[in-house]
Design an enzyme around this catalytic site. Structure first.
Site, PDB file in Angstrom:
ATOM      1  CD  GLU A   1      -3.045  -0.890   2.257  1.00  0.00           C
ATOM      2  OE1 GLU A   1      -2.608  -0.446   3.344  1.00  0.00           O
ATOM      3  OE2 GLU A   1      -4.202  -1.302   2.101  1.00  0.00           O
TER       4      GLU A   1
ATOM      5  CG  ASP B   1     -11.390   5.307 -21.678  1.00  0.00           C
ATOM      6  OD1 ASP B   1     -10.437   4.520 -21.875  1.00  0.00           O
ATOM      7  OD2 ASP B   1     -12.458   4.959 -21.136  1.00  0.00           O
TER       8      ASP B   1
ATOM      9  CB  THR C   1      -7.136  -1.537 -20.624  1.00  0.00           C
ATOM     10  OG1 THR C   1      -7.070  -1.775 -22.034  1.00  0.00           O
ATOM     11  CG2 THR C   1      -8.493  -0.953 -20.260  1.00  0.00           C
TER      12      THR C   1
HETATM   13  C1  LIG Z   1     -12.394  -1.700 -21.870  1.00  0.00           C
HETATM   14  C2  LIG Z   1     -12.700  -0.274 -21.586  1.00  0.00           C
HETATM   15  C3  LIG Z   1     -12.634   0.262 -20.289  1.00  0.00           C
HETATM   16  C4  LIG Z   1     -12.515  -0.568 -19.035  1.00  0.00           C
HETATM   17  O1  LIG Z   1     -11.622  -1.539 -18.955  1.00  0.00           O
HETATM   18  P1  LIG Z   1     -11.739  -2.719 -17.849  1.00  0.00           P
HETATM   19  O2  LIG Z   1     -10.329  -3.133 -17.689  1.00  0.00           O
HETATM   20  O3  LIG Z   1     -12.643  -3.742 -18.436  1.00  0.00           O
HETATM   21  O4  LIG Z   1     -12.301  -2.127 -16.599  1.00  0.00           O
HETATM   22  C5  LIG Z   1     -12.806   1.620 -20.130  1.00  0.00           C
HETATM   23  N1  LIG Z   1     -13.042   2.422 -21.172  1.00  0.00           N
HETATM   24  C6  LIG Z   1     -13.154   1.948 -22.429  1.00  0.00           C
HETATM   25  C7  LIG Z   1     -13.429   2.896 -23.539  1.00  0.00           C
HETATM   26  C8  LIG Z   1     -12.996   0.590 -22.669  1.00  0.00           C
HETATM   27  O5  LIG Z   1     -13.136   0.123 -23.909  1.00  0.00           O
END
Ligand SMILES: *Cc1c(COP(=O)(O)O)cnc(C)c1O
Length: 436
Positions: free
Chosen positions: A60, A209, A235
């Site tokens: 942590e 994102d 991700t």
């Molecule tokens: C896949 C995805 C996420 C979230 O990813 P996880 O690892 O499944 O939580 C967030 N934003 C977008 C646009 C995605 O395609």
């Protein structure tokens, strides 16, 4: 199947039940086509780090500021992951602790917003993610989301692209604190520049994102939002081809707010075994081969889109610039739903997911579309010729979906194709994950 399920498969034999299930999953991944746009095959090195003793350690906090002792090595691991991430993307700061993309997004909202603040993000039924304000997601309960979408489809196939006039109008009217770009089902380049301009015009912050295109950005196949957006979330397991997880890149002046939103704001102890695997993946993505991989992913998606159009399907927005495509099934067969198509293809050994298309008349559980991706099978070494074969197999399976014999015949051709491109050829002996 002789391929071990993990690099430590022999140790897993101590639990025959889990061991058998892993062996079955290795078999499934190696003998059926993996066309889910958010999936990939990680390298054996990523598998090994994920399956390592780092899972034992509590850490942590952040490097050199931990709440537990014994973190000398862990600190070096996380520092390595952070410095590889900032170098790879040219970012000022990286947080590599988010357990998933959803957590990364939640942490950014928590760092930048107050409850009730307005966020402008993409409509879910046009490709936005659950964490972009779905009624089913906690995001919509804490913040006020307003949604922009894509332009209508046109006869010339030029529509179904992000409607920047609408983004600008909504931004002016709703005065959001944050504008979010990024999508889970959009096959075109998302240019961060117009979002930046609109955000600046209304004094909003801008989050990109990059969950899906992170690997294409790292590999130079897509424009980078780093340095344009205030914060970039990603991700590590989609096109970036690392372990399942998330990361956040941001400007230096936001580092403290982002870090404390991840821990202690949202998460407890970090998954340092996954962070080690993220470091491996960032290292792999910095190699020149990864640039060739990213270009091949896009070329393969384009080949698949063109071949499916020749089979009579309509490709949403007329094509693709990235690793995925959305297929409108209606011109192929007006009675065929996404749900039915997904199930028939599953029987034929072709794994993909049903997906709404923009302005889909059917419900999200039924849909009129399929989403297909090229990232995984490109890792396995397939090229445009194989994509043309895949399109033909999809066409045959869906035409003959009521006929078990047709589905069985396609299933065995799928098996032969997959056998020629094993994702983990020689894992445990030579340790190669196929062509890059
Ligand atoms: C896949 C995805 C996420 C979230 O990813 P996880 O690892 O499944 O939580 C967030 N934003 C977008 C646009 C995605 O395609």
């Amino acid at each position: 199947m002789t391929v071990p399920a993990t690099p430590f498969a022999a140790w897993l034999a101590a639990d025959p039940e889990v061991s058998a299930l892993l062996a079955e999953e290795v078999e499934r991944q190696s003998t059926t086509l993996q066309l889910i746009a958010s999936e990939n095959f990680t390298s054996p090195a990523v598998l090994a780090a994920t399956g390592s003793v780092l899972t034992n350690k509590y850490a942590e906090g952040y490097p050199h500021r931990r709440y537990y002792g014994g973190n000398r090595v862990i600190d070096e691991v996380e520092d390595l992951a952070r410095s590889r991430a900032t170098a790879l993307f040219g970012a000022e700061h990286a947080n590599v602790q988010p357990h998933a993309g959803a957590n990364a997004n939640l942490a950014v909202y928590q760092a930048l917003l107050q409850p009730g603040d307005t966020v402008l993000a993409m409509r879910l039924d046009h490709g936005g993610h659950l964490t972009h304000g779905s009624p089913a997601s906690i995001t919509s309960k804490i913040w006020r989301f307003v949604a922009y979408g894509v332009t209508p489809a046109t006869a010339e196939g030029t529509g179904e692209v992000i409607d920047f006039d609408q983004v600008a109008d909504l931004a002016k009217r709703e005065q959001p604190k944050l504008i979010v770009a990024g999508s889970t089902a959009y096959s075109r380049v998302i240019d961060p520049a117009p979002f930046r301009e609109i955000a600046d015009a209304v004094g909003a912050l801008f989050m990109f994102d990059a969950a899906h295109p992170a690997g294409l950005i790292a590999g130079g196949a897509h424009p980078s939002p780093v340095g344009v957006a205030d914060v970039v979330t990603l991700t590590t397991h989609k096109t970036l081809r690392g372990p399942r997880g998330g990361a956040i890149l941001c400007r230096g002046d936001l580092a403290k707010a982002i870090d404390s939103a991840v821990f202690p704001g949202l998460q407890g102890g970090p998954l340092e075994h996954v962070i080690a695997a993220k470091a491996v993946a960032f290292g792999e993505a910095a190699a020149p081969e990864f640039g060739r991989y990213a270009a091949a992913v896009v070329a393969n998606a384009r080949a698949l889109a063109a071949a499916l159009a020749a089979e009579g399907f309509r490709v949403v927005s007329g094509g693709t610039d990235n690793h995925m495509l959305l297929v409108d099934l209606r011109p192929f067969d007006p009675d065929l739903t996404g749900k039915e198509a997904q199930e028939a293809l599953d029987q034929a050994g072709i794994t993909c997911n049903r997906n709404t298309i923009p302005d889909d008349p059917r419900s999200p559980f039924v849909t009129s579309g399929l989403r297909l991706g090229s990232a995984a099978e490109t890792t396995a070494g397939m090229g445009p010729d194989e994509m043309a074969q895949v399109a033909a197999l999809i066409g045959r399976a869906l035409t003959g979906r009521a006929d078990e014999a047709v589905l069985g015949a396609v299933r065995s051709e799928v098996g032969a194709l997959c056998a020629a491109f094993p994702p983990y050829a020689g894992l445990g002996s030579q340790g190669s994950a196929g062509a890059g």
